[in-house]
Design a protein around this motif. Structure first.
Motif, PDB file in Angstrom:
ATOM      1  N   SER A  22       0.847  -1.187   0.000  1.00  0.00           N
ATOM      2  CA  SER A  22       0.000   0.000   0.000  1.00  0.00           C
ATOM      3  C   SER A  22       0.889   1.244   0.000  1.00  0.00           C
ATOM      4  O   SER A  22       2.061   1.186   0.417  1.00  0.00           O
ATOM      5  N   CYS A  23       0.364   2.368  -0.427  1.00  0.00           N
ATOM      6  CA  CYS A  23       1.128   3.622  -0.448  1.00  0.00           C
ATOM      7  C   CYS A  23       1.534   4.007   0.978  1.00  0.00           C
ATOM      8  O   CYS A  23       2.629   4.510   1.211  1.00  0.00           O
ATOM      9  N   ARG A  24       0.620   3.747   1.906  1.00  0.00           N
ATOM     10  CA  ARG A  24       0.911   4.114   3.301  1.00  0.00           C
ATOM     11  C   ARG A  24       2.122   3.328   3.817  1.00  0.00           C
ATOM     12  O   ARG A  24       3.014   3.890   4.453  1.00  0.00           O
ATOM     13  N   LEU A  25       2.130   2.062   3.498  1.00  0.00           N
ATOM     14  CA  LEU A  25       3.247   1.225   3.945  1.00  0.00           C
ATOM     15  C   LEU A  25       4.539   1.648   3.257  1.00  0.00           C
ATOM     16  O   LEU A  25       5.605   1.725   3.888  1.00  0.00           O
ATOM     17  N   VAL A  26       4.430   1.951   1.990  1.00  0.00           N
ATOM     18  CA  VAL A  26       5.629   2.376   1.238  1.00  0.00           C
ATOM     19  C   VAL A  26       6.216   3.636   1.854  1.00  0.00           C
ATOM     20  O   VAL A  26       7.429   3.752   2.061  1.00  0.00           O
ATOM     21  N   ARG A  27       5.340   4.589   2.173  1.00  0.00           N
ATOM     22  CA  ARG A  27       5.850   5.852   2.735  1.00  0.00           C
ATOM     23  C   ARG A  27       6.432   5.666   4.137  1.00  0.00           C
ATOM     24  O   ARG A  27       7.346   6.382   4.528  1.00  0.00           O
ATOM     25  N   GLU A  28       5.885   4.694   4.838  1.00  0.00           N
ATOM     26  CA  GLU A  28       6.452   4.383   6.160  1.00  0.00           C
ATOM     27  C   GLU A  28       7.856   3.804   6.016  1.00  0.00           C
ATOM     28  O   GLU A  28       8.734   4.063   6.834  1.00  0.00           O
ATOM     29  N   LEU A  29       8.023   3.030   4.961  1.00  0.00           N
ATOM     30  CA  LEU A  29       9.283   2.296   4.811  1.00  0.00           C
ATOM     31  C   LEU A  29      10.335   3.054   3.995  1.00  0.00           C
ATOM     32  O   LEU A  29      11.500   2.657   3.984  1.00  0.00           O
ATOM     33  N   LEU A  30       9.910   4.121   3.322  1.00  0.00           N
ATOM     34  CA  LEU A  30      10.860   4.821   2.438  1.00  0.00           C
ATOM     35  C   LEU A  30      12.121   5.312   3.159  1.00  0.00           C
ATOM     36  O   LEU A  30      13.237   5.138   2.638  1.00  0.00           O
ATOM     37  N   GLY A  35      17.925   4.501   3.678  1.00  0.00           N
ATOM     38  CA  GLY A  35      19.063   4.234   4.558  1.00  0.00           C
ATOM     39  C   GLY A  35      19.655   2.857   4.349  1.00  0.00           C
ATOM     40  O   GLY A  35      20.591   2.479   5.055  1.00  0.00           O
ATOM     41  N   GLY A  36      19.094   2.121   3.394  1.00  0.00           N
ATOM     42  CA  GLY A  36      19.610   0.787   3.112  1.00  0.00           C
ATOM     43  C   GLY A  36      19.356  -0.193   4.245  1.00  0.00           C
ATOM     44  O   GLY A  36      20.172  -1.074   4.511  1.00  0.00           O
ATOM     45  N   GLU A  37      18.226   0.005   4.921  1.00  0.00           N
ATOM     46  CA  GLU A  37      17.975  -0.815   6.111  1.00  0.00           C
ATOM     47  C   GLU A  37      16.911  -1.885   5.878  1.00  0.00           C
ATOM     48  O   GLU A  37      16.411  -2.472   6.836  1.00  0.00           O
ATOM     49  N   LEU A  38      16.546  -2.093   4.602  1.00  0.00           N
ATOM     50  CA  LEU A  38      15.531  -3.115   4.312  1.00  0.00           C
ATOM     51  C   LEU A  38      16.176  -4.275   3.572  1.00  0.00           C
ATOM     52  O   LEU A  38      17.254  -4.140   2.981  1.00  0.00           O
ATOM     53  N   HIS A  39      15.480  -5.381   3.612  1.00  0.00           N
ATOM     54  CA  HIS A  39      15.969  -6.534   2.860  1.00  0.00           C
ATOM     55  C   HIS A  39      15.907  -6.232   1.362  1.00  0.00           C
ATOM     56  O   HIS A  39      15.098  -5.417   0.907  1.00  0.00           O
ATOM     57  N   GLU A  40      16.726  -6.928   0.634  1.00  0.00           N
ATOM     58  CA  GLU A  40      16.820  -6.674  -0.800  1.00  0.00           C
ATOM     59  C   GLU A  40      15.467  -6.857  -1.483  1.00  0.00           C
ATOM     60  O   GLU A  40      15.081  -6.076  -2.354  1.00  0.00           O
ATOM     61  N   GLU A  41      14.747  -7.853  -1.046  1.00  0.00           N
ATOM     62  CA  GLU A  41      13.453  -8.148  -1.675  1.00  0.00           C
ATOM     63  C   GLU A  41      12.458  -7.010  -1.427  1.00  0.00           C
ATOM     64  O   GLU A  41      11.754  -6.573  -2.330  1.00  0.00           O
ATOM     65  N   ALA A  42      12.441  -6.548  -0.187  1.00  0.00           N
ATOM     66  CA  ALA A  42      11.547  -5.441   0.155  1.00  0.00           C
ATOM     67  C   ALA A  42      11.944  -4.179  -0.603  1.00  0.00           C
ATOM     68  O   ALA A  42      11.080  -3.400  -1.038  1.00  0.00           O
ATOM     69  N   MET A  43      13.235  -3.992  -0.757  1.00  0.00           N
ATOM     70  CA  MET A  43      13.728  -2.812  -1.505  1.00  0.00           C
ATOM     71  C   MET A  43      13.209  -2.843  -2.941  1.00  0.00           C
ATOM     72  O   MET A  43      12.770  -1.826  -3.476  1.00  0.00           O
TER      73      MET A  43
ATOM     74  N   VAL B 193      15.601   1.913  19.202  1.00  0.00           N
ATOM     75  CA  VAL B 193      16.469   2.695  18.316  1.00  0.00           C
ATOM     76  C   VAL B 193      15.808   2.862  16.961  1.00  0.00           C
ATOM     77  O   VAL B 193      15.784   3.966  16.404  1.00  0.00           O
ATOM     78  N   ARG B 194      15.246   1.791  16.426  1.00  0.00           N
ATOM     79  CA  ARG B 194      14.585   1.866  15.114  1.00  0.00           C
ATOM     80  C   ARG B 194      13.427   2.862  15.152  1.00  0.00           C
ATOM     81  O   ARG B 194      13.257   3.681  14.242  1.00  0.00           O
TER      82      ARG B 194
END
Lengths: 252, 219
Positions: A22-30, A35-43, B193-194
């Motif tokens: 969802s857009c909301r989730l994407v904006r939360e995770l952006l 910052g390169g803090e997500l798994h490659e798949e999620a990225m 922290v996160r």
């Protein structure tokens, strides 16, 4: 409804169709994605979503700008100061000097403390400082005064000597002197014993004692009423365990 | 090189060189010598070993402090105080832990304390460039006026954030420490922290966009 994706959608749930996010989730995770803090798949999923969703793509651009702006404060960035080459060396040297100074001060303090508390070949405390000796003598005299004051009510009226009888009249007997406990502790301490064992200091203290006696007698005060006797002649018996080393005459 | 050194610096110059430094005076400690070895030697009374520890971490510690407090002189004082505290408590160091975690913890705590103390004296940041205090003008980096103005705004925005957010942002986004590393430094769990980092980034972005002149969305 998000026009970029088309169709009705439930906020917070994956969008059916183009993106499983969802857009909301994407904006939360952006921020984490940048910052390169997500798994490659999620990225990959996020990138894919942002490519197709104009709103999320714009959000990513703005976030990236804020992130790049913050990076100006990194070392070497436009917002970081240009430090001279010896900046850190001088900073380090000052710290090391301070440590060195503190170490020397600790050693010096310990040395002075040892001089006061231990007996090391002769009476070096005299050289260490007269104020200390003066303080010691003042404490002793204050103790004597207080002892006299405290002892006065106990002195029997019919006895001019006040305290217990003694032979010779000149020997100070511990029982006849009413000293506060802290003064007794001081007199009985290791440091004071070390001091008292030195002939020079004992002579000085004896002199102070005599002056004190003279002044007190001149003022008309009767010391004997205070519960202790004045030494008038050579003592006959052993000195008091506490005062004997200091005010008696046989141990010096 | 020796002749150019002040007497105070030359006192430790030999030790510094023994620990490894390049010609520019930048620390180049021997990576083969582990922190714990240096700490043990420092505990045995070797000042050179402690100097080696300092040389290894002083730069990073300074930048962490500077990015949190925003003042060169204050950051310098904080780092010096931190190293003095480290030296004083070296015998209590837990060898099973990282030295830099301990050092950064002291530095960040000192920085946060310093910010709290000076809360009533906010830094004045103008739009004319990096607003360094007079005594720090000499450290101004030569950059274009636009860059300086932009950097000054960033600094001003960072200064508006509460210390706990500012610290986590500095450690992660300016220093590149991982959240796992930041946890023990700030005495927080990984999840906290996160969360705090997420919140700090949101706040920074919000204040940053508010600080932009009207109509300016991009650089």
């Amino acid at each position: 409804m998000n026009p970029e994706h088309g169709g009705a959608r439930i906020p917070g749930l994956p969008q059916a169709g183009r993106s499983p996010l969802s857009c909301r989730l994407v904006r939360e995770l952006l921020p984490e994605a940048l910052g390169g803090e997500l798994h490659e798949e999620a990225m990959k999923l996020l990138e894919d979503h942002a490519r197709h969703c104009h709103a999320c793509g714009a959000e990513r651009v703005r976030l990236k700008e804020a992130r790049e702006a913050l990076a100006l404060l990194k070392e070497g960035g436009a917002g970081s100061p240009s430090l001279p080459e010896d900046f850190f060396r001088s900073m380090r040297a000052e710290v090391l000097e301070e440590i060195d100074w503190r170490r020397k001060k600790r050693e010096e303090d310990a040395r002075i403390r040892d001089l006061h508390l231990t007996r090391k070949g002769g009476f070096r405390v005299l050289g260490a400082g007269l104020p200390g000796i003066g303080l010691l003598a003042a404490t002793l005299l204050l103790g004597l005064f207080l002892g006299r004051g405290l002892g006065r009510p106990e002195a029997p009226k019919d006895s001019p000597a006040g305290g217990p009888a003694h032979a010779g009249g000149g020997r100070i007997v511990e029982k006849s002197v009413h000293l506060p406990q802290d003064t007794k502790d001081l007199l009985d301490s290791k440091g004071f014993r070390a001091l008292a064992s030195d002939p020079q200091f004992a002579e000085k203290l004896r002199k102070i004692w005599r002056e004190f006696q003279d002044q007190t007698m001149a003022s008309g005060d009767d010391l004997s009423a205070g519960g202790f006797d004045l030494p008038e002649s050579e003592p006959e018996g052993p000195p008091s365990p506490i005062l004997g080393n200091v005010l008696g005459r046989t141990d010096f | 090189m020796e002749s150019n050194e002040s007497p105070r610096l030359s006192r430790y110059a030999q030790a510094m060189r023994a620990m490894g430094e390049d010609y520019a005076g930048r620390p180049r400690p021997d990576p083969a010598i582990e922190d714990n070895t240096l700490i043990q030697r420092a505990l045995d009374g070797e000042m050179e070993a402690f100097a080696g520890l300092m040389a290894r971490y002083e730069r990073k510690a300074f930048w962490v402090a500077f990015q949190v407090v925003g003042s060169i002189e204050e950051a310098r004082d904080l780092v010096q105080e931190a190293f003095l505290r480290v030296h004083r408590s070296l015998d209590r160091f837990d060898f099973s832990r990282n030295f830099y975690t301990w050092l950064y913890r002291i530095v960040t705590n000192l920085a946060i304390d310093s910010l709290r103390k000076s809360r009533n004296e906010p830094r004045q940041v103008s739009g004319e460039g990096i607003d360094l205090p007079d005594e720090e003008e000499r450290y101004r980096r030569t950059a274009s006026p636009e860059e300086q103005e932009r950097a000054a705004r960033v600094r001003a925005v960072l200064d508006t954030l509460p210390p706990r957010f500012r610290t986590v942002l500095a450690l992660r986004d300016l220093h590149g420490l991982s959240c796992r590393e930041i946890g023990p430094i700030l005495d927080l769990t990984y999840a906290t922290v996160r969360w705090r980092l997420h919140k700090a980034r949101q706040l920074f972005r919000l204040h940053w966009e508010r600080s932009l002149p009207k109509g300016e969305d991009h650089r």
